[in-house]
Design an enzyme around this catalytic site. Structure first.
Site, short mmCIF file in Angstrom:
data_model
loop_
_atom_site.label_atom_id
_atom_site.label_comp_id
_atom_site.label_asym_id
_atom_site.label_seq_id
_atom_site.Cartn_x
_atom_site.Cartn_y
_atom_site.Cartn_z
N LYS A 67 10.53 10.55 4.02
CA LYS A 67 9.33 10.80 3.23
C LYS A 67 8.21 11.25 4.14
CE LYS A 67 6.25 7.71 2.05
NZ LYS A 67 5.50 6.61 1.37
N ARG A 110 7.03 2.69 -6.18
CA ARG A 110 7.89 2.05 -5.17
C ARG A 110 7.14 0.98 -4.39
NH1 ARG A 110 5.61 2.28 0.04
NH2 ARG A 110 6.72 3.69 1.42
N MET A 220 -1.03 -5.66 0.38
CA MET A 220 -0.35 -4.37 0.26
C MET A 220 -0.95 -3.30 1.16
SD MET A 220 1.77 -5.45 -1.95
CE MET A 220 2.71 -3.94 -2.19
N GLY A 221 -2.15 -3.57 1.73
CA GLY A 221 -2.89 -2.48 2.36
C GLY A 221 -2.44 -2.11 3.76
#
Lengths: 325, 325
Positions: A67, A110, A220-221
């Site tokens: 990706k 995702r 999450m950061g």
């Protein structure tokens, strides 16, 4: 080579299907079938465009791939999305390209799928108040993902931009029936049963003193060197879990915890989402304890999600063929 | 997102256009506009499939991007090409994807273009005998590239597979009017004015004693840890040049020379193809000396070549529009 557009993903790829694919990917990572290759970081556009490459092998399919992800903050002023991701899937055996997937919306799915899996394993069953710190584009995905696995009735969100508040509120109202309030980070943290941080912060946005016993936190950061969302004392107090130990101590929240001597790489190897999902480990949180999940974001999530998108599009085109037959 | 197939490249992308793009890319690398990010290596298909990712920013365009390259030797038995490459081009400023380019044929062009540039800068003007060691798929590209910049009249090629000899001979006859002979590596080395090694060797295939004064050698094979084509004494004797110092000492021929104390990273920083092309450096080879160019293969070659291919396809479709108007 199959091409899946961002619009295809928005229309035809349900979160539940991505969630199931991501769960299989994390299980295959833990049992040794999957591999995450090193993350590459670079810059473009005169240093104003942050470019990253995540690659690996998802053994649950199996498939190889890469990706390419971009964060170009100047895009806001251009009226374009600031995050852009494109995933290339490669045949595991022959090396031939299978598909190119525009992964902007998919990246939101995702990332939040890992959060949902962690919440499913770590948060109290009856958690109903969700605190979200940071209301950029990813925040809505995180709210929907948590609400997918826990009975969320109230959301407190922290973020000061009026435009982003408006966009966040519109999208939450469109998808969920919950009470939504905006508040400061401290209030969000104090009220939350589940607290999600989704910011580009480079210093703590949540202090230990704010977090009540029994809270689960998904950080999450942090996904690059220098990023940090949680005070070290909070990490020290918490039962900590990670998506990938090596990546987490390099670019995730745990880079700071490792330096502070609060966690070790060896210890984190026993504390992975994959082990939780396989039932090989469980939280040791006491009733008044706190759990933390540190998401740094893995290539295998990108590959699993892109492969799920390709499968969805194959089903759509097969349906179309049946309908026209 | 523009898609360029391998067939498009074969039909519409001339070597000269790739060569010009690669020259601009190496110049931009030397003057600091371009960057090569770290190479990532992994495996798939039960360890039988070697996967690599090269990424960077070509400041001569400018464009960001990534090439996923595979080497799956088992493909021979499947009747498929063993090398597969796919390049994704990304807008330098916005991060949005521009094009996906199948880069199998293109990879042959971009690799041999670096060889042609090195030969142009380092080999004698009147060099007419080309020795090639290794006659896999890349060998024909290298022969054509050298013949593009020097008056090659005779080719000696070393390689034992009858099928590959046949394929090599057919393609050389199709494109060049030269005397072609097959010989062993020693004879090729002794006779050559320009010697090109293009093997997957992990031990020297050319010995110092075989190489006559005045020879230029392009070592194209080494592109991973452990690979080696030239005897250390030959490297010690030669005036050595590289595509990228850091990558060359990590995965190129210079990994062995560095360990043997024959070259230093600081020394190689002055000995790059980019500096030669800019006229900032020149070979110090004496009349009876030897020059070596070590090609490890750079992401900027992939990006420049893919961008050239996109430009060629835009010209084709613009011609088609004009013709139908």
């Amino acid at each position: 080579v199959i091409f899946v557009s961002d619009d295809d993903v928005r229309r035809h790829v349900p979160f539940a299907q991505v969630l199931a694919a991501i769960e299989r990917a994390f299980i295959a990572l833990d049992d040794g079938r999957s591999t995450v290759f090193d993350v590459v970081r670079g810059t473009g556009g005169g240093g104003e465009h942050f470019f990253g490459i995540k690659s690996g092998r998802d053994g649950s399919i199996p498939v190889l791939g890469v990706k390419a992800g971009s964060y170009a903050p100047g895009n806001y002023a251009r009226g374009l999305p600031s995050h852009t991701s494109t995933t290339l899937l490669i045949d595991d055996v022959t090396g031939h390209p299978i598909a190119v997937v525009e992964a902007n919306h998919l990246n939101g799915l995702r990332t939040s799928a890992a959060n949902a899996l962690a919440v499913r394993c770590l948060a109290r069953e009856d958690a109903s108040t969700l605190g979200i710190i940071g209301i950029g584009g990813q925040a809505v995905f995180e709210a929907l993902a948590v609400a997918h696995v826990r009975p969320i009735r109230r959301i407190l969100a922290a973020g000061s931009s009026p435009a982003r508040r408006k966009a966040f509120e519109e999208q939450i109202r469109q998808h969920l029936s919950v009470d939504l309030e905006f508040a400061d980070a401290e209030t969000c943290s104090r009220e939350a049963d589940i607290l999600v941080t989704v910011t580009p912060a480079r210093a703590p946005v949540v202090l230990n003193a704010w977090v009540k016993p029994g809270t689960h936190i998904s950080a999450m950061g942090a996904d690059n060197v220098g990023k940090q969302e949680l005070e070290i004392d909070l990490v020290r107090r918490a039962d900590c879990w990670v998506d990938h130990p090596e990546q987490s101590i390099r670019i995730g929240e745990m880079q700071h915890a490792l330096r502070a001597g609060v966690v070790t790489l060896e210890g984190l190897r026993e504390r992975t989402l994959g082990r939780l999902l396989r039932g090989k480990a469980a939280t040791t949180r006491t009733a008044d304890g706190v759990t933390v999940f540190d998401s740094s974001g893995l290539a295998i999530q990108d590959l699993a999600a892109a492969h799920a998108a390709v499968e969805c599009m194959r089903a759509v085109s097969s349906d179309a063929r049946s309908a026209s037959a």
